[in-house]
Write an enzyme that holds these catalytic residues in place. Structure first.
Site, PDB file in Angstrom:
ATOM      1  N   ASN A 104      29.072  -8.078  79.659  1.00 18.62           N
ATOM      2  CA  ASN A 104      30.075  -9.092  80.143  1.00 18.62           C
ATOM      3  C   ASN A 104      31.278  -9.265  79.092  1.00 18.62           C
ATOM      4  O   ASN A 104      32.303  -9.648  79.799  1.00 18.62           O
ATOM      5  CB  ASN A 104      29.241 -10.456  80.276  1.00 18.62           C
ATOM      6  CG  ASN A 104      28.876 -11.023  78.638  1.00 18.62           C
ATOM      7  OD1 ASN A 104      28.546 -10.286  77.933  1.00 18.62           O
ATOM      8  ND2 ASN A 104      28.975 -12.396  78.537  1.00 18.62           N
ATOM      9  N   GLU A 150      22.366 -12.546  69.184  1.00 24.24           N
ATOM     10  CA  GLU A 150      23.233 -13.434  70.158  1.00 24.24           C
ATOM     11  C   GLU A 150      22.817 -13.295  71.774  1.00 24.24           C
ATOM     12  O   GLU A 150      23.132 -12.475  72.358  1.00 24.24           O
ATOM     13  CB  GLU A 150      24.644 -12.793  70.299  1.00 24.24           C
ATOM     14  CG  GLU A 150      25.608 -12.981  69.045  1.00 24.24           C
ATOM     15  CD  GLU A 150      25.809 -14.502  68.522  1.00 24.24           C
ATOM     16  OE1 GLU A 150      25.795 -15.402  69.530  1.00 24.24           O
ATOM     17  OE2 GLU A 150      26.258 -14.765  67.478  1.00 24.24           O
ATOM     18  N   CYS A 207      27.658 -16.086  78.467  1.00 26.65           N
ATOM     19  CA  CYS A 207      26.459 -16.695  77.779  1.00 26.65           C
ATOM     20  C   CYS A 207      26.363 -17.858  77.436  1.00 26.65           C
ATOM     21  O   CYS A 207      25.562 -18.468  77.473  1.00 26.65           O
ATOM     22  CB  CYS A 207      26.069 -15.842  76.469  1.00 26.65           C
ATOM     23  SG  CYS A 207      27.499 -15.836  75.357  1.00 26.65           S
ATOM     24  N   GLU A 259      27.808 -15.060  64.489  1.00 22.85           N
ATOM     25  CA  GLU A 259      29.039 -14.260  64.351  1.00 22.85           C
ATOM     26  C   GLU A 259      30.396 -15.220  64.214  1.00 22.85           C
ATOM     27  O   GLU A 259      30.257 -16.341  64.345  1.00 22.85           O
ATOM     28  CB  GLU A 259      29.295 -13.638  65.858  1.00 22.85           C
ATOM     29  CG  GLU A 259      28.139 -12.621  66.092  1.00 22.85           C
ATOM     30  CD  GLU A 259      28.265 -11.801  67.112  1.00 22.85           C
ATOM     31  OE1 GLU A 259      28.751 -11.965  68.430  1.00 22.85           O
ATOM     32  OE2 GLU A 259      28.150 -10.377  66.883  1.00 22.85           O
TER      33      GLU A 259
HETATM   34  P1  NAD Z   1      20.546  -6.712  78.223  1.00 22.99           P
HETATM   35  O1  NAD Z   1      19.487  -7.704  77.467  1.00 22.99           O
HETATM   36  O2  NAD Z   1      19.840  -6.321  79.663  1.00 22.99           O
HETATM   37  O3  NAD Z   1      21.137  -5.602  77.516  1.00 22.99           O
HETATM   38  C1  NAD Z   1      21.790  -5.855  76.312  1.00 22.99           C
HETATM   39  C2  NAD Z   1      21.786  -4.323  75.642  1.00 22.99           C
HETATM   40  O4  NAD Z   1      20.662  -4.159  75.125  1.00 22.99           O
HETATM   41  C3  NAD Z   1      22.542  -3.402  76.310  1.00 22.99           C
HETATM   42  O5  NAD Z   1      23.480  -2.355  75.745  1.00 22.99           O
HETATM   43  C4  NAD Z   1      21.037  -2.646  76.563  1.00 22.99           C
HETATM   44  O6  NAD Z   1      20.971  -1.167  76.850  1.00 22.99           O
HETATM   45  C5  NAD Z   1      20.318  -2.804  75.279  1.00 22.99           C
HETATM   46  N1  NAD Z   1      18.761  -2.637  75.422  1.00 22.99           N
HETATM   47  C6  NAD Z   1      18.268  -3.037  76.507  1.00 22.99           C
HETATM   48  N2  NAD Z   1      16.855  -2.894  76.129  1.00 22.99           N
HETATM   49  C7  NAD Z   1      16.801  -2.539  74.726  1.00 22.99           C
HETATM   50  C8  NAD Z   1      15.855  -1.996  73.592  1.00 22.99           C
HETATM   51  N3  NAD Z   1      14.496  -2.090  74.093  1.00 22.99           N
HETATM   52  N4  NAD Z   1      16.063  -1.574  72.410  1.00 22.99           N
HETATM   53  C9  NAD Z   1      17.454  -1.776  72.243  1.00 22.99           C
HETATM   54  N5  NAD Z   1      18.476  -1.939  72.967  1.00 22.99           N
HETATM   55  C10 NAD Z   1      18.208  -2.498  74.158  1.00 22.99           C
HETATM   56  O7  NAD Z   1      21.684  -8.053  78.469  1.00 22.99           O
HETATM   57  P2  NAD Z   1      22.863  -7.570  79.621  1.00 22.99           P
HETATM   58  O8  NAD Z   1      22.526  -7.625  81.001  1.00 22.99           O
HETATM   59  O9  NAD Z   1      23.763  -6.367  79.321  1.00 22.99           O
HETATM   60  O10 NAD Z   1      23.865  -8.832  79.276  1.00 22.99           O
HETATM   61  C11 NAD Z   1      23.672 -10.218  79.766  1.00 22.99           C
HETATM   62  C12 NAD Z   1      22.891 -11.183  78.631  1.00 22.99           C
HETATM   63  O11 NAD Z   1      23.490 -10.983  77.409  1.00 22.99           O
HETATM   64  C13 NAD Z   1      22.774 -12.554  79.119  1.00 22.99           C
HETATM   65  O12 NAD Z   1      21.487 -12.889  78.868  1.00 22.99           O
HETATM   66  C14 NAD Z   1      23.691 -13.048  78.075  1.00 22.99           C
HETATM   67  O13 NAD Z   1      23.474 -14.514  77.948  1.00 22.99           O
HETATM   68  C15 NAD Z   1      23.759 -12.524  76.935  1.00 22.99           C
HETATM   69  N6  NAD Z   1      24.954 -12.679  76.040  1.00 22.99           N
HETATM   70  C16 NAD Z   1      24.940 -13.374  74.966  1.00 22.99           C
HETATM   71  C17 NAD Z   1      25.950 -13.563  74.238  1.00 22.99           C
HETATM   72  C18 NAD Z   1      25.922 -14.390  73.070  1.00 22.99           C
HETATM   73  O14 NAD Z   1      26.779 -14.288  72.068  1.00 22.99           O
HETATM   74  N7  NAD Z   1      24.987 -15.027  72.786  1.00 22.99           N
HETATM   75  C19 NAD Z   1      27.270 -12.992  74.509  1.00 22.99           C
HETATM   76  C20 NAD Z   1      27.173 -12.330  75.964  1.00 22.99           C
HETATM   77  C21 NAD Z   1      26.061 -11.961  76.707  1.00 22.99           C
END
Ligand code: NAD
Length: 484
Positions: A152, A249, A283, A458
């Protein structure tokens, strides 16, 4: 339209390709067109990236902090100098309108580089007097840090993780989301141009398995993930196995509480920013909008009017205010939540359908009213432009309901009564709160979640603790007092 990078990965100061890795197609979300084809990192490339980081980190840590800072500041200047090109790249990768990517994404990344450049030379230890003897402490880098990004805010996430890591003497291997792999490669180029020695910032592409291989490697000291709660659970557990530091995060279902005495236009504007910016893919979004009953009718009327005026369309058009969702998968997920909300009895105020534009993944800005706490829409993270409006009577009720969730990322309060604002915020279980504002996350302020929404922080001075470790040095000044 094409945005093919020189190669899929950036390792040890150079672009690297290995076409034996599985293909990753980069899709422009506004049309569904393929922009670029990349390949996942093979185990050999993952090893090369980690080896380069481990090799480069020692010399980097041995530099004076002002020397490291100078390079980060130069990189910040380069990001600003290439602002328009980078905004367009981010728009292609994510589908977010230029109106956003020009001011929010890379610019906030540049802020992080500048901020941590300034902070680096101020990081010091302490001296603890013990009479004759004393202890001094050193804040040392952790070593090789792995950053794993969500789709995102791809450029912002890459900068928010790499800036403090590098400023305090660490090296980083960064894996962007497979959905938005482009901007991290540009960041690697920019760092090189700014004078960052090879090996200190490496980018490897891949899906979850590549992330998994990175975080279980013995050379890795820390893992910083931005992603969903289910991924966070897996990554945290894998990191714990190797006793690694983590920053998590993760997702949220944050409350935005609007009291009767709130300024109506500010409350409506904040609720819209908290649900429709980046097509709702933020998020910290305030997706549970608790509106006190006296404000409800006026709020919904104004909200409907302003939501229906949002200009949805081609994100590369100057006038566009809202673009598509990032992918077909995300579109299906969001439409599923909209259908469930209708089925469970939430009242549709506006939107609620796909917008048929150029086969992109567009969803109308959507508002549901009369949402109750047990509905799926009030409990699960949608990550799309779907606002849930819930009614409440009393302050105590709003606080209790706001906290009744496994998440704890963010929260907001709108009221003209400052005493109440502070009293309410004091009781909200959230890592980041706003009073009469929402979703503003300047790099000067720590950002992160409580409960299932995360671990660590962060930005701000808080980041120092998450990218350094304390060494305690006892200095004996006199004869050893031996018992034997
Ligand atoms: P996601 O959890 O599907 O993927 C995040 C990352 O993790 C990707 O790069 C993915 O390839 C990797 N990943 C997936 N499985 C893994 C594993 N088993 N081991 C290591 N890496 C792995 O999330 P998304 O769909 O890309 O992003 C949306 C989510 O991110 C939402 O839940 C959102 O709230 C959250 N988000 C949080 C923040 C914050 O700062 N708190 C900021 C932005 C987005």
């Amino acid at each position: 339209m094409k945005a093919q990078p020189t190669a899929s990965h950036f390792i040890d100061g150079a672009f690297v390709e290995d076409t034996s890795g599985a293909v990753i197609e980069v899709i422009y979300p506004a049309t569904g067109a393929v922009l670029a084809r990349l390949h996942e990192a093979t185990p050999a490339l993952i090893d090369r990236a980690l080896a380069a980081a481990a090799r480069a980190q020692g010399d980097w840590a041995a530099l004076r902090p002002v020397e490291r800072a100078r390079i980060l500041r130069r990189a910040a200047d380069l990001i600003r100098a290439h602002g328009e090109e980078l905004a367009r790249l981010e728009t292609l990768d994510t589908g977010k309108p230029l109106q956003e990517t020009r001011v929010a994404d890379w610019p906030s990344g540049a802020d992080a580089l500048e901020y941590f450049a300034g902070l680096a030379p101020t990081v010091t230890g302490e001296t603890i007097p013990l009479g004759r003897d004393f202890i001094y402490t050193l804040r040392e880098p952790l070593g090789v840090c792995v950053g794993i990004g969500a789709w995102n805010y791809p450029s912002q996430i890459a900068c928010w993780k790499s800036a403090p890591a590098l400023a305090f003497g660490n090296a980083m291997v960064f894996k962007p989301s497979e959905v938005t792999p482009l901007s991290a490669l540009r960041l690697a180029e920019i760092y090189m141009q700014a004078g960052l020695p090879p090996g200190l910032f490496n980018v490897v592409q891949g899906r979850g398995a590549v992330g998994g291989a990175l975080i279980t490697d013995a050379r890795v000291a820390k893992v910083s993930l931005t992603g969903s709660v289910p991924t966070g659970r897996k990554v945290y557990a894998a990191a714990a196995e190797g006793m690694r530091y983590v920053t998590m995060e993760l997702g949220g279902k944050s409350p935005l509480i609007l009291f009767d005495d709130a300024n109506l236009d500010d409350a409506v504007g904040a609720a819209m920013m908290a649900n429709f910016y980046s097509s709702g893919q933020v998020c910290s979004n305030g997706t549970r909008v608790f509106v006190q009953k006296g404000l409800k009718d006026a709020f919904l009327a104004r909200l409907k009017e302003r939501s229906e005026a949002i200009r949805l369309g081609d994100p590369l058009e100057e006038a566009t205010q809202m673009g598509p969702l990032v992918s077909q998968t995300q579109l299906d997920k969001v439409m599923g939540y909209i259908d469930t909300a209708k089925r469970e009895g939430a009242r549709l105020v506006t939107g609620g359908a796909r917008a048929d534009l150029n086969s992109g993944y567009f969803v109308q800005p959507t508002v549901f009213a009369d949402v109750t706490d047990d509905m799926t829409l009030a409990r699960e993270e949608v990550f799309g432009p779907v606002m849930a409006v819930l009614d409440f009577d009393t302050e105590a009720e709003a606080i209790a309901r706001a906290n009744a969730t496994e998440f704890g990322l963010a929260a907001g309060v709108f009221t003209a009564d400052l005493t109440r604002a502070h009293r309410v915020v004091g009781q909200l279980q959230a890592g980041t709160c706003w009073i009469n504002a929402y979703n503003l996350t300047p790099v000067e302020g720590p950002f992160g979640g409580n409960k299932a929404s995360g671990v660590g922080r962060e930005n701000g001075h808080a980041a120092v603790q998450h990218y350094t470790q304390v060494k305690s040095v006892y200095v004996g000044m006199g004869p050893v007092d031996a018992s034997f």
